[in-house]
Design a protein around this motif. Structure first.
Motif, PDB file in Angstrom:
ATOM      1  N   THR A  62      -1.168 -11.498  -2.591  1.00 35.93           N
ATOM      2  CA  THR A  62      -0.829 -10.368  -3.451  1.00 35.93           C
ATOM      3  C   THR A  62      -0.142  -9.273  -2.645  1.00 35.93           C
ATOM      4  O   THR A  62       0.794  -8.635  -3.129  1.00 35.93           O
ATOM      5  CB  THR A  62      -2.086  -9.824  -4.158  1.00 35.93           C
ATOM      6  OG1 THR A  62      -2.685 -10.890  -4.902  1.00 35.93           O
ATOM      7  CG2 THR A  62      -1.753  -8.694  -5.106  1.00 35.93           C
ATOM      8  N   PHE A  63      -0.594  -9.076  -1.400  1.00 37.24           N
ATOM      9  CA  PHE A  63       0.076  -8.083  -0.559  1.00 37.24           C
ATOM     10  C   PHE A  63       1.501  -8.509  -0.251  1.00 37.24           C
ATOM     11  O   PHE A  63       2.412  -7.676  -0.236  1.00 37.24           O
ATOM     12  CB  PHE A  63      -0.698  -7.820   0.735  1.00 37.24           C
ATOM     13  CG  PHE A  63      -0.038  -6.767   1.566  1.00 37.24           C
ATOM     14  CD1 PHE A  63      -0.190  -5.431   1.242  1.00 37.24           C
ATOM     15  CD2 PHE A  63       0.776  -7.105   2.630  1.00 37.24           C
ATOM     16  CE1 PHE A  63       0.450  -4.448   1.977  1.00 37.24           C
ATOM     17  CE2 PHE A  63       1.421  -6.132   3.373  1.00 37.24           C
ATOM     18  CZ  PHE A  63       1.258  -4.802   3.047  1.00 37.24           C
ATOM     19  N   LYS A  64       1.720  -9.790  -0.013  1.00 30.74           N
ATOM     20  CA  LYS A  64       3.084 -10.287   0.225  1.00 30.74           C
ATOM     21  C   LYS A  64       3.950 -10.023  -1.004  1.00 30.74           C
ATOM     22  O   LYS A  64       5.114  -9.622  -0.874  1.00 30.74           O
ATOM     23  CB  LYS A  64       3.058 -11.771   0.555  1.00 30.74           C
ATOM     24  CG  LYS A  64       2.504 -12.066   1.929  1.00 30.74           C
ATOM     25  CD  LYS A  64       2.449 -13.570   2.183  1.00 30.74           C
ATOM     26  CE  LYS A  64       1.803 -13.875   3.521  1.00 30.74           C
ATOM     27  NZ  LYS A  64       1.688 -15.334   3.737  1.00 30.74           N
ATOM     28  N   ASP A  65       3.381 -10.245  -2.192  1.00 31.10           N
ATOM     29  CA  ASP A  65       4.112  -9.952  -3.429  1.00 31.10           C
ATOM     30  C   ASP A  65       4.444  -8.465  -3.516  1.00 31.10           C
ATOM     31  O   ASP A  65       5.558  -8.083  -3.880  1.00 31.10           O
ATOM     32  CB  ASP A  65       3.300 -10.369  -4.660  1.00 31.10           C
ATOM     33  CG  ASP A  65       3.077 -11.870  -4.746  1.00 31.10           C
ATOM     34  OD1 ASP A  65       3.811 -12.640  -4.080  1.00 31.10           O
ATOM     35  OD2 ASP A  65       2.146 -12.277  -5.488  1.00 31.10           O
ATOM     36  N   PHE A  69       8.135  -6.626  -3.855  1.00 25.05           N
ATOM     37  CA  PHE A  69       8.488  -5.655  -4.896  1.00 25.05           C
ATOM     38  C   PHE A  69       8.990  -4.357  -4.275  1.00 25.05           C
ATOM     39  O   PHE A  69       9.987  -3.783  -4.709  1.00 25.05           O
ATOM     40  CB  PHE A  69       7.296  -5.349  -5.813  1.00 25.05           C
ATOM     41  CG  PHE A  69       6.885  -6.486  -6.691  1.00 25.05           C
ATOM     42  CD1 PHE A  69       7.813  -7.205  -7.426  1.00 25.05           C
ATOM     43  CD2 PHE A  69       5.545  -6.839  -6.798  1.00 25.05           C
ATOM     44  CE1 PHE A  69       7.433  -8.255  -8.245  1.00 25.05           C
ATOM     45  CE2 PHE A  69       5.151  -7.887  -7.622  1.00 25.05           C
ATOM     46  CZ  PHE A  69       6.099  -8.596  -8.344  1.00 25.05           C
ATOM     47  N   GLU A  70       8.293  -3.884  -3.258  1.00 26.75           N
ATOM     48  CA  GLU A  70       8.666  -2.627  -2.617  1.00 26.75           C
ATOM     49  C   GLU A  70       9.999  -2.749  -1.887  1.00 26.75           C
ATOM     50  O   GLU A  70      10.821  -1.831  -1.930  1.00 26.75           O
ATOM     51  CB  GLU A  70       7.563  -2.156  -1.674  1.00 26.75           C
ATOM     52  CG  GLU A  70       6.334  -1.634  -2.400  1.00 26.75           C
ATOM     53  CD  GLU A  70       6.660  -0.428  -3.251  1.00 26.75           C
ATOM     54  OE1 GLU A  70       7.127   0.600  -2.731  1.00 26.75           O
ATOM     55  OE2 GLU A  70       6.453  -0.513  -4.482  1.00 26.75           O
ATOM     56  N   ASN A  71      10.234  -3.874  -1.224  1.00 26.39           N
ATOM     57  CA  ASN A  71      11.517  -4.079  -0.541  1.00 26.39           C
ATOM     58  C   ASN A  71      12.660  -4.131  -1.550  1.00 26.39           C
ATOM     59  O   ASN A  71      13.731  -3.571  -1.294  1.00 26.39           O
ATOM     60  CB  ASN A  71      11.481  -5.346   0.304  1.00 26.39           C
ATOM     61  CG  ASN A  71      10.610  -5.192   1.532  1.00 26.39           C
ATOM     62  OD1 ASN A  71      10.369  -4.089   2.005  1.00 26.39           O
ATOM     63  ND2 ASN A  71      10.116  -6.308   2.041  1.00 26.39           N
ATOM     64  N   ARG A  73      12.680  -2.687  -4.497  1.00 27.48           N
ATOM     65  CA  ARG A  73      12.832  -1.327  -5.016  1.00 27.48           C
ATOM     66  C   ARG A  73      13.629  -0.467  -4.045  1.00 27.48           C
ATOM     67  O   ARG A  73      14.536   0.271  -4.446  1.00 27.48           O
ATOM     68  CB  ARG A  73      11.461  -0.695  -5.280  1.00 27.48           C
ATOM     69  CG  ARG A  73      11.537   0.686  -5.942  1.00 27.48           C
ATOM     70  CD  ARG A  73      10.180   1.353  -6.009  1.00 27.48           C
ATOM     71  NE  ARG A  73       9.557   1.536  -4.706  1.00 27.48           N
ATOM     72  CZ  ARG A  73       9.893   2.479  -3.833  1.00 27.48           C
ATOM     73  NH1 ARG A  73      10.859   3.333  -4.097  1.00 27.48           N
ATOM     74  NH2 ARG A  73       9.251   2.573  -2.671  1.00 27.48           N
ATOM     75  N   ARG A  74      13.320  -0.570  -2.754  1.00 26.11           N
ATOM     76  CA  ARG A  74      14.050   0.199  -1.740  1.00 26.11           C
ATOM     77  C   ARG A  74      15.518  -0.209  -1.699  1.00 26.11           C
ATOM     78  O   ARG A  74      16.393   0.646  -1.585  1.00 26.11           O
ATOM     79  CB  ARG A  74      13.411   0.008  -0.360  1.00 26.11           C
ATOM     80  CG  ARG A  74      12.167   0.819  -0.166  1.00 26.11           C
ATOM     81  CD  ARG A  74      11.697   0.761   1.283  1.00 26.11           C
ATOM     82  NE  ARG A  74      10.270   0.985   1.309  1.00 26.11           N
ATOM     83  CZ  ARG A  74       9.350   0.044   1.485  1.00 26.11           C
ATOM     84  NH1 ARG A  74       9.698  -1.197   1.706  1.00 26.11           N
ATOM     85  NH2 ARG A  74       8.075   0.348   1.475  1.00 26.11           N
ATOM     86  N   ALA A  75      15.770  -1.511  -1.775  1.00 32.44           N
ATOM     87  CA  ALA A  75      17.153  -1.994  -1.735  1.00 32.44           C
ATOM     88  C   ALA A  75      17.934  -1.482  -2.933  1.00 32.44           C
ATOM     89  O   ALA A  75      19.104  -1.088  -2.791  1.00 32.44           O
ATOM     90  CB  ALA A  75      17.176  -3.518  -1.707  1.00 32.44           C
ATOM     91  N   GLU A  76      17.310  -1.445  -4.101  1.00 31.54           N
ATOM     92  CA  GLU A  76      17.973  -0.919  -5.310  1.00 31.54           C
ATOM     93  C   GLU A  76      18.277   0.563  -5.169  1.00 31.54           C
ATOM     94  O   GLU A  76      19.358   1.020  -5.528  1.00 31.54           O
ATOM     95  CB  GLU A  76      17.107  -1.150  -6.547  1.00 31.54           C
ATOM     96  CG  GLU A  76      17.082  -2.571  -7.020  1.00 31.54           C
ATOM     97  CD  GLU A  76      16.167  -2.762  -8.219  1.00 31.54           C
ATOM     98  OE1 GLU A  76      15.705  -1.756  -8.809  1.00 31.54           O
ATOM     99  OE2 GLU A  76      15.926  -3.924  -8.586  1.00 31.54           O
ATOM    100  N   SER A  77      17.317   1.318  -4.629  1.00 30.54           N
ATOM    101  CA  SER A  77      17.539   2.760  -4.503  1.00 30.54           C
ATOM    102  C   SER A  77      18.591   3.071  -3.440  1.00 30.54           C
ATOM    103  O   SER A  77      19.331   4.032  -3.559  1.00 30.54           O
ATOM    104  CB  SER A  77      16.234   3.487  -4.203  1.00 30.54           C
ATOM    105  OG  SER A  77      15.737   3.135  -2.927  1.00 30.54           O
ATOM    106  N   GLU A  78      18.658   2.258  -2.398  1.00 29.14           N
ATOM    107  CA  GLU A  78      19.681   2.469  -1.363  1.00 29.14           C
ATOM    108  C   GLU A  78      21.070   2.089  -1.883  1.00 29.14           C
ATOM    109  O   GLU A  78      22.058   2.680  -1.473  1.00 29.14           O
ATOM    110  CB  GLU A  78      19.335   1.664  -0.110  1.00 29.14           C
ATOM    111  CG  GLU A  78      18.147   2.223   0.638  1.00 29.14           C
ATOM    112  CD  GLU A  78      17.716   1.328   1.789  1.00 29.14           C
ATOM    113  OE1 GLU A  78      18.370   0.293   2.044  1.00 29.14           O
ATOM    114  OE2 GLU A  78      16.697   1.659   2.432  1.00 29.14           O
ATOM    115  N   ALA A  79      21.127   1.102  -2.766  1.00 31.68           N
ATOM    116  CA  ALA A  79      22.402   0.650  -3.312  1.00 31.68           C
ATOM    117  C   ALA A  79      22.954   1.646  -4.317  1.00 31.68           C
ATOM    118  O   ALA A  79      24.171   1.702  -4.544  1.00 31.68           O
ATOM    119  CB  ALA A  79      22.241  -0.718  -3.963  1.00 31.68           C
ATOM    120  N   ALA A  80      22.083   2.424  -4.917  1.00 28.75           N
ATOM    121  CA  ALA A  80      22.522   3.371  -5.954  1.00 28.75           C
ATOM    122  C   ALA A  80      23.172   4.607  -5.383  1.00 28.75           C
ATOM    123  O   ALA A  80      23.256   4.946  -4.317  1.00 28.75           O
ATOM    124  CB  ALA A  80      21.324   3.781  -6.801  1.00 28.75           C
TER     125      ALA A  80
END
Length: 80
Positions: A62-65, A69-71, A73-80
């Motif tokens: 679950t922690f790997k999941d 998710f967090e990675n 989310r970060r990639a999406e926010s950096e791309a925006a």
């Protein structure tokens, strides 16, 4: 009549909640393991150790999941 809005926790929040719940089960299992060890009940001891391992593995997965998710989310926010 006003109906309260239903909020659905994010995937990351659900992962954290699941890990917290598993931690409670892991703690209870550890206490039971201590009792079986004190009583010399090797059958019960083995059973609880196997359960403990399964719960730790579930929490780890679950922690790997959560990390995925967090990675993402970060990639999406950096791309925006």
């Amino acid at each position: 009549m006003s109906v309260a809005p239903i909020t659905i926790p994010s995937a990351a929040a659900q992962c954290r909640q699941h890990i917290a719940e598993l931690a409670g089960v892991i703690g209870a299992s550890a206490e039971i393991i201590v009792r079986y060890a004190e009583l010399g009940d090797d059958v019960g001891l083995e059973y609880q150790l196997r359960r403990l391992i399964l719960h730790v593995r579930a929490a780890t997965q679950t922690f790997k999941d959560l990390a995925e998710f967090e990675n993402a989310r970060r990639a999406e926010s950096e791309a925006a």
